[in-house]
Motif scaffolding. Structure first.
Motif, PDB file in Angstrom:
ATOM      1  N   THR A  36      -2.812  -2.962   0.160  1.00 55.96           N
ATOM      2  CA  THR A  36      -2.597  -1.603  -0.349  1.00 55.96           C
ATOM      3  C   THR A  36      -3.010  -1.531  -1.815  1.00 55.96           C
ATOM      4  O   THR A  36      -3.805  -0.681  -2.214  1.00 55.96           O
ATOM      5  N   THR A  37      -2.490  -2.467  -2.610  1.00 56.24           N
ATOM      6  CA  THR A  37      -2.774  -2.395  -4.042  1.00 56.24           C
ATOM      7  C   THR A  37      -4.229  -2.743  -4.320  1.00 56.24           C
ATOM      8  O   THR A  37      -4.853  -2.170  -5.206  1.00 56.24           O
ATOM      9  N   LEU A 380       0.728  -2.074   8.028  1.00 52.91           N
ATOM     10  CA  LEU A 380       1.503  -1.875   6.795  1.00 52.91           C
ATOM     11  C   LEU A 380       0.612  -1.362   5.671  1.00 52.91           C
ATOM     12  O   LEU A 380       1.064  -0.595   4.821  1.00 52.91           O
ATOM     13  N   THR A 381      -0.669  -1.789   5.640  1.00 56.50           N
ATOM     14  CA  THR A 381      -1.589  -1.278   4.622  1.00 56.50           C
ATOM     15  C   THR A 381      -1.789   0.225   4.803  1.00 56.50           C
ATOM     16  O   THR A 381      -1.772   0.982   3.832  1.00 56.50           O
ATOM     17  N   LEU A 382      -1.960   0.635   6.077  1.00 55.79           N
ATOM     18  CA  LEU A 382      -2.130   2.070   6.324  1.00 55.79           C
ATOM     19  C   LEU A 382      -0.887   2.837   5.883  1.00 55.79           C
ATOM     20  O   LEU A 382      -0.981   3.892   5.262  1.00 55.79           O
ATOM     21  N   LEU A 383       0.274   2.254   6.166  1.00 55.34           N
ATOM     22  CA  LEU A 383       1.532   2.883   5.725  1.00 55.34           C
ATOM     23  C   LEU A 383       1.582   2.944   4.202  1.00 55.34           C
ATOM     24  O   LEU A 383       1.938   3.967   3.616  1.00 55.34           O
ATOM     25  N   GLY A 384       1.197   1.816   3.568  1.00 55.84           N
ATOM     26  CA  GLY A 384       1.225   1.754   2.106  1.00 55.84           C
ATOM     27  C   GLY A 384       0.303   2.785   1.483  1.00 55.84           C
ATOM     28  O   GLY A 384       0.674   3.476   0.530  1.00 55.84           O
ATOM     29  N   LEU A 385      -0.896   2.930   2.043  1.00 51.10           N
ATOM     30  CA  LEU A 385      -1.850   3.893   1.489  1.00 51.10           C
ATOM     31  C   LEU A 385      -1.360   5.322   1.699  1.00 51.10           C
ATOM     32  O   LEU A 385      -1.559   6.186   0.843  1.00 51.10           O
ATOM     33  N   TRP A 386      -0.690   5.531   2.819  1.00 52.09           N
ATOM     34  CA  TRP A 386      -0.102   6.850   3.050  1.00 52.09           C
ATOM     35  C   TRP A 386       0.931   7.155   1.968  1.00 52.09           C
ATOM     36  O   TRP A 386       0.999   8.262   1.440  1.00 52.09           O
TER      37      TRP A 386
END
Lengths: 440, 404
Positions: A36-37, A380-386
């Motif tokens: 995400t970061t 989780l990355t998709l969730l994080g970017l959301w």
């Protein structure tokens, strides 16, 4: 071999579901946070003009007549220096830029007046920065010279005022003057909005606003100074400006100049040209320092301004520290898992499997955990970017996962788990088979 | 409790012990620094602005003709004052948390040699000083004759009211009343000191400069128009502001209302610190996930060790060790490993803090964060090991007699 290792790995993973789940979750969370970061970081530190950023340069001079001591040149230019350098036409292309706000209404459009961000520039702005047009085109050099009342508008403004229809030829009222729309931009969202970047070194890391949207209205600088001579925003002043009079004669910096230089020789000669100009101005008594000039490349200018917000950097480091902790965790758990199978490995060795075969089998199992963790990490990355898109930051709408980052998620997950599995796998493959057989 | 056998056992599992210790060390370093960052952010968002935030709101107009500023001021002041519940309307250059500062470097001598910092100038028209509700601690309040016309961005020669922290910075240990300072030619004399008055964008220029504000009584006019300070009782303020925003369309059709800046000071404050709160939230999330992963790692490894040592536990039980002895053994083992990690973690925490200080505006990590971090990790370790240790304690002595 592959099928056999897969079978062995699946059996082993199934044997202790709790431990397996723990490892997969640890990798998934670590990868999710890091990716995400990293995705945000990549979007923010990317090249805003990939086609020709290497040929774009940002000249700076020090017009302060009282300047002394070792200070850097101002982040922007005064009117006279900017116009002198621009009108010399010594670069392959050049564009002047100044910012302002003007009251905007559109006749026959039933909307209350709004304050439009107006970018006052010159004709070569559009070809130099590869700006895409949806309808119409930019203005010509003649329009600059003849102070034509023309404007190019952003696709956002076109959508707002004209519902996205072709508005070329229609009229906008800016302050008290009418201007004719000659072009509408296509979706254009350079990240960062590089031509507005200045003053980053004073922003203390709060540079999120460099990622805002392009201005609504683009106009010839000559025409917008006619429409509203006092309507420009200044950057800073070296002494108190008079309250009457325009910025053109003020002791303030408020304009920028971008130049395109197509070869190294052109860059050298332009650098010399800027230095010569400063020397000439010093001899005329307008500048105090002739040596305080700069010609930074686009990417160099972005670096100098530390465009990536410090909070984003901090988040990335926190995420990677977290991934490291997750990895230590996985190493410990894999160690426990492999060593627990000491007896089984002993039997395999005794039956003739080489150390390399045992190592490969263990690493295969670690890689499988990485792959499963990668799938979890991707979600989780998709969730994080959301979540990032919901943050109150200017770059929120830019954030998305591209193919490269999608693939990197799995590469990172598998690489991380293989790295974590290496030490336990080496340990497992080095065990003496006889000893293990004896104990069990 | 004998510690020596525990050490002997740990020596046999050097690698696993080292890994858990490293995990604890990293967790300790991140925990201390992240908590410190969170506290810093939260503290910043709780700064005292010095004004009656609950009773104040701003209206900002743009797009009007500067030549008509006098006329606009008159229309707006008269028009808005008629709104029921409005206690006062006055012209002001900005309000705290509006993020549009009026900064200038000041010097305490006319020659411009004694630099005393970059401060924010609040220009305020008649009535604004009282409306802000700042607490006057020395000198007198502005009077009618003090309001000078704005020549540059503030009046040229004026009496000013400064904050206590600016007074302490510019004239440490001296009575600031009557002191003078300059911004190039314009000259100012301190007529009063107020307890607090935060900058429009507090935090820029570092945490020590949050309160470096100067209040300049100014005469509204062509160069001082467009931003208005409204005051109403906190219960009535939302309605008064709503009415004012509606009324502006009628009173000043020639101007454009800046809707993001025309808010109550409380909402401006909320908005101003939104990013800091988000960042604090993210850090809390990171800490929680990190502690959870660490705890699960301890559980996993301890469970493995318990299973591996079932036979030895059985033998110890058979030759007289109580359940409590077994429980204590695993708890002490965990304590030793975690302690090793914490010792290394404290060094890491300081190294990380020094690195952060290089890149961010951060003070040094106060020492008391270290024992708090250590206590948290000890607690976490004990909590995580409790389950496996209880399972170990439940191993019956008869295991010793079985072959596996």
């Amino acid at each position: 071999m592959f099928g056999y290792y897969l079978d062995l790995a699946l059996r082993s993973l199934k044997r202790n579901r709790m431990l397996t789940a723990l490892m997969i979750v640890a990798i998934a969370v670590g990868i999710g946070a890091s990716m995400t970061t990293l995705t945000v970081m990549r979007l923010l530190s990317g090249d805003p003009v990939p086609t020709r950023s290497g040929t774009l340069f940002y000249p700076q001079v020090d017009p302060n007549p009282y300047s002394d001591g070792p200070s850097l040149p101002y982040d922007m230019m005064d009117y006279r220096s900017a116009v002198d350098l621009w009108s010399a036409h010594r670069a392959d292309r050049q564009a002047l830029i100044a910012h302002g706000q003007l009251k905007l209404t559109a006749p026959q459009v039933n909307l209350p007046p709004l304050m439009a961000q107006v970018l006052s520039t010159t004709s070569e702005f559009f070809p130099m920065f590869d700006v895409p047009f949806r309808y119409g085109h930019g203005w010509s050099e003649q329009d600059d010279a003849s102070r034509a009342r023309v404007a190019v508008i952003s696709s956002d403004l076109n959508n707002k005022l004209f519902n996205g229809a072709d508005s070329v030829g229609r009229t906008l009222r800016l302050k008290d003057s009418d201007v004719r729309i000659i072009g509408v931009l296509d979706a254009w969202r350079p990240s960062p909005q590089f031509y507005d970047v200045a003053g980053g070194r004073f922003a203390e890391g709060q540079t999120g606003d460099f990622y805002g949207r392009p201005e609504d209205v683009f106009m010839p600088f000559s025409s917008s100074s006619d429409i509203n001579p006092a309507g420009f925003t200044f950057f800073t002043c070296w002494s108190m400006p008079k309250s009457t009079g325009t910025l053109q004669t003020s002791p303030c910096v408020w304009m920028t100049l971008w130049v395109q230089l197509d070869s190294a020789a052109r860059v050298r000669s332009y650098r010399q040209f800027v230095a010569d100009y400063a020397a000439q101005q010093k001899s005329l008594g307008r500048f105090a320092r002739a040596d305080n000039t700069q010609l930074r490349s686009l990417m160099g200018w972005l670096d100098f301004n530390h465009v990536v917000p410090s909070d984003v950097r901090l988040q990335m480091w926190a995420a990677f520290a977290f991934l490291l902790i997750c990895l230590f965790n996985t190493v410990g758990l894999l160690l426990a898992k492999f060593l627990r199978r000491a007896g089984e490995i002993g039997v395999r060795r005794a039956l003739g499997a080489s150390r390399a075969a045992v190592l490969a089998q263990c690493l295969f199992e670690a890689g499988l955990i990485g792959l499963l963790g990668g799938i979890g990490g991707l979600l989780l990355t998709l969730l994080g970017l959301w979540l990032v898109r919901r943050q109150p930051v200017a770059y929120a709408d830019l954030v998305h996962l591209d193919t490269a980052m999608f693939l990197l998620t799995f590469a990172l997950a598998i690489a991380a788990s293989l790295l974590a599995g290496l030490l336990p796998a080496l340990r497992a493959s080095r065990m003496a088979p006889g000893l293990q057989l004896k104990i069990t | 409790m004998q510690i020596r056998p525990i050490f002997a056992a740990l020596r046999k599992h050097r690698l696993a012990t080292f890994l858990i210790s490293m995990e604890i060390a990293l967790a300790c370093a991140v925990l201390c620094n992240a908590c410190f960052l969170i506290v810093n952010r939260v503290q910043l968002s709780h700064i005292h602005s010095g004004v009656d935030e609950g009773a104040l709101a701003a209206i900002k107009l743009t797009g009007f003709d500067e030549d008509r500023g006098v006329d606009l001021n008159a229309r707006v002041l008269n028009g808005l004052a008629k709104i029921p519940g409005m206690q006062s309307v006055s012209v002001i250059s900005a309000v705290p948390f509006s993020g549009s500062p009026n900064n200038a470097g000041i010097t305490t001598d006319a020659e411009g040699k004694q630099f005393a910092g970059v401060v924010n100038f609040y220009s305020g028209g008649p009535g604004s000083f009282k409306a802000l509700g700042v607490h006057l601690i020395a000198g007198r309040a502005p009077q009618e004759g003090d309001y000078q016309p704005v020549v540059h961005f503030v009046p040229d020669d004026a009496l000013v009211w400064i904050t206590q922290s600016l007074a302490d910075h510019a004239w440490p240990g001296v009575d600031p009343l009557g002191k003078e300072f300059w911004v190039g030619k314009p000259h100012f004399r301190v007529a009063g000191v107020v307890a607090n008055l935060a900058r429009p964008s507090p935090g820029e220029g570092g945490p020590s400069t949050i309160d470096w504000s100067v209040f300049v009584p100014s005469q509204p006019g062509a160069h001082f128009a467009g931003t208005y300070l409204l005051r109403a009782s906190p219960e009535q303020l939302p309605r008064v502001l709503r009415d004012a925003r509606v009324a502006i369309a009628r009173i000043a059709p020639d101007a454009v209302l800046d809707t993001t800046a025309s808010q109550s000071v409380a909402s401006l404050r909320e908005k101003f610190f939104e990013q800091d709160r988000t960042m604090a939230g993210i850090l809390v999330g990171v800490i929680t996930a990190m502690l959870l992963v660490t705890a699960l790692g301890i559980v996993g490894l301890a469970s493995f060790w318990v299973q591996q040592r079932r036979r030895q536990i059985g033998i110890r039980r058979a030759i007289g060790a109580t359940r409590r002895d077994i429980l204590r053994y695993f708890q002490t083992e965990n304590l030793l490993i975690v302690t090793g990690g914490i010792v290394l973690g404290m060094v890491l925490a300081f190294a990380l803090n020094i690195t952060l200080m290089k890149f961010y505006e951060l003070p040094r990590l106060p020492l008391y964060y270290l024992p708090i971090g250590a206590l948290a990790l000890w607690g976490l370790g004990q909590l995580a090991v409790l389950g496996p240790a209880l399972r170990a304690a439940a191993v019956p002595p008869v295991v010793a007699t079985r072959s596996v």
